[in-house]
Design a protein around this motif. Sequence first.
Motif, mmCIF file in Angstrom:
data_model
loop_
_atom_site.group_PDB
_atom_site.id
_atom_site.type_symbol
_atom_site.label_atom_id
_atom_site.label_comp_id
_atom_site.label_asym_id
_atom_site.label_seq_id
_atom_site.Cartn_x
_atom_site.Cartn_y
_atom_site.Cartn_z
ATOM 1 N N MET A 62 0.824 -1.212 0.000
ATOM 2 C CA MET A 62 0.000 0.000 0.000
ATOM 3 C C MET A 62 0.863 1.270 0.000
ATOM 4 O O MET A 62 0.517 2.264 -0.610
ATOM 5 C CB MET A 62 -0.951 0.002 1.213
ATOM 6 N N ARG A 63 2.019 1.218 0.692
ATOM 7 C CA ARG A 63 2.896 2.399 0.746
ATOM 8 C C ARG A 63 3.484 2.736 -0.622
ATOM 9 O O ARG A 63 3.993 3.820 -0.826
ATOM 10 C CB ARG A 63 4.069 2.138 1.711
ATOM 11 N N SER A 64 3.470 1.738 -1.548
ATOM 12 C CA SER A 64 4.236 1.914 -2.790
ATOM 13 C C SER A 64 3.405 1.814 -4.068
ATOM 14 O O SER A 64 3.972 1.845 -5.155
ATOM 15 C CB SER A 64 5.338 0.848 -2.853
ATOM 16 N N GLN A 65 2.078 1.725 -3.930
ATOM 17 C CA GLN A 65 1.250 1.592 -5.145
ATOM 18 C C GLN A 65 1.544 2.726 -6.139
ATOM 19 O O GLN A 65 1.497 2.516 -7.341
ATOM 20 C CB GLN A 65 -0.239 1.648 -4.785
ATOM 21 N N HIS A 66 1.858 3.926 -5.590
ATOM 22 C CA HIS A 66 2.014 5.090 -6.462
ATOM 23 C C HIS A 66 3.254 5.018 -7.355
ATOM 24 O O HIS A 66 3.390 5.798 -8.290
ATOM 25 C CB HIS A 66 2.050 6.379 -5.616
ATOM 26 N N ILE A 67 4.179 4.095 -7.066
ATOM 27 C CA ILE A 67 5.365 4.003 -7.936
ATOM 28 C C ILE A 67 5.292 2.778 -8.855
ATOM 29 O O ILE A 67 6.223 2.494 -9.596
ATOM 30 C CB ILE A 67 6.681 3.973 -7.124
ATOM 31 N N LEU A 68 4.177 2.055 -8.785
ATOM 32 C CA LEU A 68 4.095 0.790 -9.526
ATOM 33 C C LEU A 68 3.373 0.924 -10.868
ATOM 34 O O LEU A 68 2.576 1.838 -11.070
ATOM 35 C CB LEU A 68 3.361 -0.240 -8.665
ATOM 36 N N TYR A 69 3.658 -0.031 -11.729
ATOM 37 C CA TYR A 69 2.940 -0.125 -13.001
ATOM 38 C C TYR A 69 1.504 -0.558 -12.724
ATOM 39 O O TYR A 69 1.153 -0.942 -11.609
ATOM 40 C CB TYR A 69 3.650 -1.091 -13.958
#
Length: 509
Positions: free
Chosen positions: A468-475
């Motif tokens: 959840m902390r990193s969804q914004h950097i994922l494809y």
Amino acid sequence: MTTTVTAPAHDTAPAQDTEGIEDAGHVDVLIVGAGVSGIGAAHHLREKFPDRTFVILDAQDNRGGTWWTHRYPGVRSDSDLFTYGYRFKPWRGPSIAAGEEILAYLDEVIDEDGLGRHIRYRHRVTSASWSTTDRRWTVEVTRDDTRQRLRFTAGFLLMCPGYYNHAKPYRPRWEGMDDFQGAIVHPQQWPENLDLAGKRVVVIGSGATAATLIPAISGTAEHVTMLQRSPTYYFARPVTDELAVTLRALDIPEEWTHEILRRQYTQQVQLLARMSHDAPGELHTFLIESMRPMLPEGIDVEKHFTPRYRPWQQRIAIVPDGDLFAALREGKASIVTDTIETFTARGIKVSSGEEIPADIVVSATGFNLSVLGDVAFSVDGAPVDFTERVTWRGIMISGVPNMAYIFGYFRHSWTLRVDLVSDLVGRLLATMRDKGATMVVPALRPQDKDMRLRPWCDPGDFNPGYVMRSQHILYKQGDREPWTHLLEHDEEQEILPMADLDDGTLVYR
Ligand SMILES: Cc1cc2nc3c(=O)[nH]c(=O)nc-3n(C[C@H](O)[C@H](O)[C@H](O)COP(=O)(O)OP(=O)(O)OC[C@H]3O[C@@H](n4cnc5c(N)ncnc54)[C@H](O)[C@@H]3O)c2cc1C
């Protein structure tokens, strides 16, 4: 001189350009990562394409990835090793294995396949640039020991970097941490000689790492407190599988035992995964009730052991032979469910006002997710922004040619997918060969152009903190095949072997 053994040998000193980057040679396939994915991928590549040259680069100084990074007391698998072991190499040990046993198994694969001479340790891949004109990747590497910079070229890139940053664990900051007089350690960077004898230890977190660590240190430490903000689902399983013991006593080939146990565990885990979607209430009751008899008498099960999410929205932590519950029953460990207000000089104060005394605090708080090894990708000079891209079956990325990545399962053994994806990559390389193509790139078809894009991971399905902390950097994912990922293993074991590699979503040139 650093060259790849499999690359054309340099007759003279390697070329160095003006930027001081040394030419390290060319390979057909460059694998990033020497963990279970990279080693498995190399095995399959060698088996299917014995003539192809390849090299495996890893930033760390040894093999094993996760199992080399994590060396805290008691480190072990959560999965059974019959499915966590590869399809091609029988697991001969107990069902749940210590980190060292997994490393020894990987060493055997490396030895049997002669992979050692292909692996370069302390080689951190920093960038990968694709040139359509040259039909190759240029991969830049920094050696972490010498700071030397190297440049490899490769026809195909196989990314096996795992899902988290090995060098930088997730360390949340709490008020008062600087005032704390004891030691704060993270399981990802466990100090080799940490003496726990007679120490009061507080472990922050209640996931798989905490569940592993607490019983392992509770015999040495004076007392261990598990401090959790909210509970985790636990499931007790035997370390040694009775069916394996029975089969081994019959002296049948280990390959048979491995396959039978694989089928047994695959079916069990599939059943649990399906139940988590179709009958979450029943699965919840089953998990809580099977744990209840092993808990200390009178403990508040609702408060400490009843999670607030659906089973398997986060990983279910395995408790081998109920060891964590035994530590709690014997009073060597205890549990506090509360939020941290502040660290103090001598411990941690929680919202209830209680101060938990501590000499050592273990922050079992998880990972920093990393996207494809934090490598800076570019295609024909343009940087790749992964947030604008869509995954092709969780194996390739739209617009990125000649690159596949291996990402395992969250609910099932990671390695089951290593074998499945390696098979598909093998078919892909064979298709390229048969077509005389030197390039393959996933591209949205006209009918996919208006496709609804979804986050890589649906929080309703799986929502641990590190994702959840990193969804914004994922494809992203699409809303249809083949632009989807994170399917269950039972679906994928049907879909991937049959996947049409000529359906117009892969462009060959
Ligand atoms: C303590 C622990 C227990 C676990 N237990 C289980 C379990 O029981 N079952 C299960 O299915 N999963 C488990 N997991 C998940 C686990 O990470 C996977 O099972 C699996 O080990 C991942 O393997 P991998 O090779 O894909 O990646 P990793 O093990 O993460 O290895 C990746 C390697 O790539 C290297 N690398 C990354 N980026 C670069 C770069 N840019 N350049 C060079 N090298 C790079 C890293 O140094 C690392 O060595 C566990 C995880 C942890 C932390």
